[in-house]
Write a protein that holds these residues in place. Structure first.
Motif, PDB file in Angstrom:
ATOM      1  N   ASP A 182      16.666   1.911   5.237  1.00 26.18           N
ATOM      2  CA  ASP A 182      16.865   2.276   4.100  1.00 26.18           C
ATOM      3  C   ASP A 182      16.301   1.305   2.827  1.00 26.18           C
ATOM      4  OD1 ASP A 182      18.647   4.147   2.456  1.00 26.18           O
ATOM      5  OD2 ASP A 182      19.614   2.514   1.752  1.00 26.18           O
ATOM      6  N   TYR A 185      12.765   2.815   2.745  1.00 27.19           N
ATOM      7  CA  TYR A 185      12.871   4.025   1.987  1.00 27.19           C
ATOM      8  C   TYR A 185      13.264   3.740   0.406  1.00 27.19           C
ATOM      9  CZ  TYR A 185      13.650   8.987   1.510  1.00 27.19           C
ATOM     10  OH  TYR A 185      13.479  10.210   1.142  1.00 27.19           O
ATOM     11  N   GLN A 188      10.240   3.432  -2.608  1.00 25.95           N
ATOM     12  CA  GLN A 188       9.646   4.607  -3.358  1.00 25.95           C
ATOM     13  C   GLN A 188      10.234   4.554  -4.825  1.00 25.95           C
ATOM     14  OE1 GLN A 188       9.169   8.241  -0.441  1.00 25.95           O
ATOM     15  NE2 GLN A 188      11.091   7.238   0.048  1.00 25.95           N
ATOM     16  N   VAL A 264       5.436   5.692   4.721  1.00 25.01           N
ATOM     17  CA  VAL A 264       7.033   5.672   4.517  1.00 25.01           C
ATOM     18  C   VAL A 264       7.684   6.751   5.397  1.00 25.01           C
ATOM     19  CG1 VAL A 264       7.294   7.003   2.504  1.00 25.01           C
ATOM     20  CG2 VAL A 264       8.899   5.097   3.135  1.00 25.01           C
ATOM     21  N   ASN A 265       7.088   7.741   5.413  1.00 24.95           N
ATOM     22  CA  ASN A 265       7.990   8.752   6.186  1.00 24.95           C
ATOM     23  C   ASN A 265       7.767   8.740   7.653  1.00 24.95           C
ATOM     24  OD1 ASN A 265       9.137  10.150   4.143  1.00 24.95           O
ATOM     25  ND2 ASN A 265       7.142  11.225   3.578  1.00 24.95           N
ATOM     26  N   PHE A 268      10.280   5.706   8.163  1.00 26.64           N
ATOM     27  CA  PHE A 268      11.682   6.188   7.907  1.00 26.64           C
ATOM     28  C   PHE A 268      12.065   6.966   9.083  1.00 26.64           C
ATOM     29  CE2 PHE A 268      14.811   8.943   5.806  1.00 26.64           C
ATOM     30  CZ  PHE A 268      15.865   8.103   5.720  1.00 26.64           C
TER      31      PHE A 268
END
Length: 289
Positions: A182, A185, A188, A264-265, A268
């Protein structure tokens, strides 16, 4: 043909609550149940545990969307969310929250009395997360603890009479694991959070400190997973799985660069979406082999 519900189009509801992210907590709930049963729990326990977990998560996500609506309208990353665009109304979302809360409480009642008594506090605990970013950067760890309740819930769904050490250690493993990704994440929205005085770790302490805290959290995840295996008396396959998970956490950390968020994806969702089912597989293998 789109499926319509009283709460909006089914596809829009799934987008609002990010139904695919159920993969993060649900395997840990099943793992807790497996540990309590020392094997596969009854079908009845698994069914009501699964329904309850999905309902609780759906409630929490929908409430989060309501709480974040004033910020989501101004954040370029979130302006396409169904509640922002109006394809789902606030009234529909409140009604959806109420329905999910009722389903969760009913599922807990179907499991046992202990789960029923803990159902409302669990919903309140999950709802509080949505307000914390306004006050403290500890919000990431509160979210982690919310998902960390999954293995405890799984254990209590099977064995409400006593709580073993293994699910408690899994609680801490999940807490730190979720907090770390988190924090990643939140990179961003770092500039947005600073501008709107929201308290994420990257916005409050800067990217370098945020990366350090995420790395610390991943290290704690690995330690608590290892200790959970010892506490549960799992056999050697668990430790092979534990080593693989630790490597994946290291890869995830190396992928994250605040100045380059292209991965990031992957960090994550893809990597973390693999880790939780692998934990469940490791628990099963550690019991049966």
């Amino acid at each position: 043909m789109r499926l319509s519900t009283p709460f909006g189009q089914f596809g829009d509801i799934c987008r609002m609550i990010k139904i695919e992210h159920s993969i993060f907590a649900l395997p840990y709930a099943w793992a807790g149940a497996v540990l309590a049963a020392r094997g596969l729990p009854s079908a009845r326990s698994l069914i009501f545990l699964t329904i309850g977990m999905i309902a609780a998560r759906s409630f929490a996500m929908a409430f989060n969307r309501l709480a974040d609506l004033p910020f989501d309208r101004d954040n370029p990353r979130t302006q396409g969310r169904p509640l922002v665009t109006g394809v789902i109304s606030k009234g529909q979302t409140w009604a959806f929250c109420a329905l999910m809360a009722v389903i969760f409480i009913a599922s807990c009642a179907a499991l046992n009395t202990v789960c029923l008594w803990l159902s409302v506090p669990a919903l309140l605990f999950a709802a509080i997360y949505s307000l914390l970013k306004r006050f403290t950067a500890l919000c990431h760890f509160w979210l982690g603890a919310t998902l960390g309740l999954a293995p405890l819930a799984g254990w209590l769904s099977v064995n409400p009479a006593s709580l073993g050490l293994a699910p408690v250690l899994l609680f801490w493993a999940v807490t730190f694991w979720v907090a770390a990704f988190d924090i990643y994440y939140a990179f961003q929205d770092m500039d947005f959070d600073v501008a709107f005085e929201l308290h994420s770790v990257p916005a409050s302490f800067g990217p370098d400190t945020a990366l350090t805290l995420a790395a610390f959290s991943h290290a704690m995840t690995s330690i608590f997973l290892l200790l959970a295996g010892f506490a549960a008396g799992l056999s050697w396959p668990w430790y092979v799985v534990w080593f693989g998970i630790s490597v994946m956490l290291l890869v995830e950390h190396r992928l994250m660069k605040p100045q380059d968020l292209r991965h990031v994806n992957t960090a994550f969702f893809t990597i973390n979406g693999i880790i939780s089912p692998v934990v469940l597989a490791g628990v099963l293998l550690g019991i049966y082999i």
